[in-house]
Design an enzyme around this catalytic site. Structure first.
Site, PDB file in Angstrom:
ATOM      1  N   PRO A  88       0.921  -1.329   0.046  1.00 11.15           N
ATOM      2  CA  PRO A  88      -0.215   0.116  -0.167  1.00 11.15           C
ATOM      3  C   PRO A  88       0.797   1.446   0.054  1.00 11.15           C
ATOM      4  O   PRO A  88       0.418   2.393  -0.304  1.00 11.15           O
ATOM      5  CB  PRO A  88      -0.990  -0.200   1.289  1.00 11.15           C
ATOM      6  N   GLU A 115       2.544  -8.126   8.409  1.00 14.59           N
ATOM      7  CA  GLU A 115       2.627  -6.629   8.632  1.00 14.59           C
ATOM      8  C   GLU A 115       3.448  -6.032   7.685  1.00 14.59           C
ATOM      9  O   GLU A 115       3.804  -4.979   7.372  1.00 14.59           O
ATOM     10  CB  GLU A 115       3.206  -6.324  10.146  1.00 14.59           C
ATOM     11  N   ARG A 153      -4.039  -7.779 -20.652  1.00 14.10           N
ATOM     12  CA  ARG A 153      -5.010  -7.467 -21.589  1.00 14.10           C
ATOM     13  C   ARG A 153      -4.393  -6.350 -22.658  1.00 14.10           C
ATOM     14  O   ARG A 153      -5.227  -6.224 -23.597  1.00 14.10           O
ATOM     15  CB  ARG A 153      -6.454  -7.290 -21.218  1.00 14.10           C
ATOM     16  N   ASP A 168     -11.702   0.861 -24.254  1.00 15.80           N
ATOM     17  CA  ASP A 168     -11.899   1.099 -22.649  1.00 15.80           C
ATOM     18  C   ASP A 168     -11.828   2.517 -22.096  1.00 15.80           C
ATOM     19  O   ASP A 168     -11.176   3.218 -22.649  1.00 15.80           O
ATOM     20  CB  ASP A 168     -10.636   0.252 -21.772  1.00 15.80           C
TER      21      ASP A 168
HETATM   22  N1  ADE Z   1      -0.850  -5.325  -0.060  1.00  8.27           N
HETATM   23  C1  ADE Z   1      -1.684  -4.765   1.171  1.00  8.27           C
HETATM   24  N2  ADE Z   1      -2.586  -3.787   0.538  1.00  8.27           N
HETATM   25  C2  ADE Z   1      -1.994  -3.559  -0.701  1.00  8.27           C
HETATM   26  C3  ADE Z   1      -2.585  -2.341  -1.807  1.00  8.27           C
HETATM   27  N3  ADE Z   1      -3.359  -1.719  -1.481  1.00  8.27           N
HETATM   28  N4  ADE Z   1      -1.820  -2.540  -2.747  1.00  8.27           N
HETATM   29  C4  ADE Z   1      -0.843  -3.483  -3.207  1.00  8.27           C
HETATM   30  N5  ADE Z   1      -0.621  -4.425  -2.372  1.00  8.27           N
HETATM   31  C5  ADE Z   1      -1.097  -4.463  -1.217  1.00  8.27           C
END
Ligand code: ADE
Length: 245
Positions: A88, A115, A153, A168
């Site tokens: 993230p 984590e 794709r 698209d």
């Molecule tokens: N791992 C945990 N959350 C994630 C996200 N939002 N994007 C990519 N990998 C992740």
């Protein structure tokens, strides 16, 4: 195009790879997907791939050794290759990044869990950290599937008709126009008359207008970067003055 997916849960990918267009692309030999089980590169009797964080705190951290050895087991000598960590904290995935990745010969996807992943993996082995959005998943596997789906794709030969990827949403920076199929009336709603007219030019203008209108209503932020023609600007001007129903 080849994807190597480093994961603790390779079995999560089996139905995804069987049931999607990607599965067909793999069968056709256009895309090659190799699953690498990180646990196979763990050591000791219990094949431990994670451990408690130095400094204390909740949860477990994926150990660097198994990931690093899993990565070393991947053949990366066959052309443009990129190592991507799904996290993230990474660059947010979008259609532009999907196109960039589709031009690679090989993308190695490291799926984090628990984590997180020991920081030294990011620092020494990763070319790109990638997030699929501002939310936290319990693991990178679903993110890896999103990335492989969106990227493959765009690889020539996967969709059959190259045109369909280009039409698209997002390809020209706009949302797609609404689509209809039979029946002509559904729950008292009729298909717009123009779409039945057979007049290709009128249909083109209707669709472009609908696409611009939808983008203006739902994602006005996209209009700032969209590739707009003079005709688009004229249509937008009208839509801004008097939003059509
Ligand atoms: N791992 C945990 N959350 C994630 C996200 N939002 N994007 C990519 N990998 C992740």
């Amino acid at each position: 195009m080849r994807f190597d997916v480093l994961t603790l849960f390779p079995e999560l990918f089996s139905s995804f790879l069987k049931e999607t267009i990607l599965g067909r692309a793999v069968k056709a030999g256009v895309v090659d997907i190799r699953l690498v089980n990180i646990r196979s590169f763990a050591r000791g009797r219990h094949l431990v791939a994670d451990d408690r964080p130095f400094g204390g705190g909740e949860g477990m951290v994926m150990k660097p050794g198994p990931i690093s050895r899993a990565l070393e087991s991947v053949d990366r000598t066959k052309g443009r290759s990129l190592v991507v960590l799904l996290t993230p904290q990474g660059r947010t995935f979008d259609q532009t990044l999907a196109w960039e990745l589709s031009r690679m010969e090989q993308v190695v996807l490291i799926c984090g869990h628990y984590e997180g992943v020991d920081e030294r993996i990011r620092a020494s082995c990763v070319d790109l950290e990638l997030s699929i959005g501002d939310y936290v998943l319990s693991g990178g596997e679903t993110a890896a599937m999103v990335v492989m789906d969106a990227v493959s794709r765009l690889v020539p030969g996967v969709l059959g008709g190259e045109k369909s990827a280009q039409e698209d949403s997002f390809e020209d920076g706009l949302l797609e126009y609404p689509q209809y199929t039979r029946p002509r009336v559904f729950k008292n709603q009729e298909v717009p008359e123009i779409l039945l007219s057979g007049d290709h030019e009128k249909i083109r203008v209707w669709r472009r207008t609908a696409s611009l209108k939808r983008t203006l209503e739902r994602r006005p932020d996209l209009l700032e970067k969209a590739k707009l023609t003079e005709e688009d600007k004229r249509i937008l001007g009208k839509l801004r003055k008097k939003p059509e129903k």
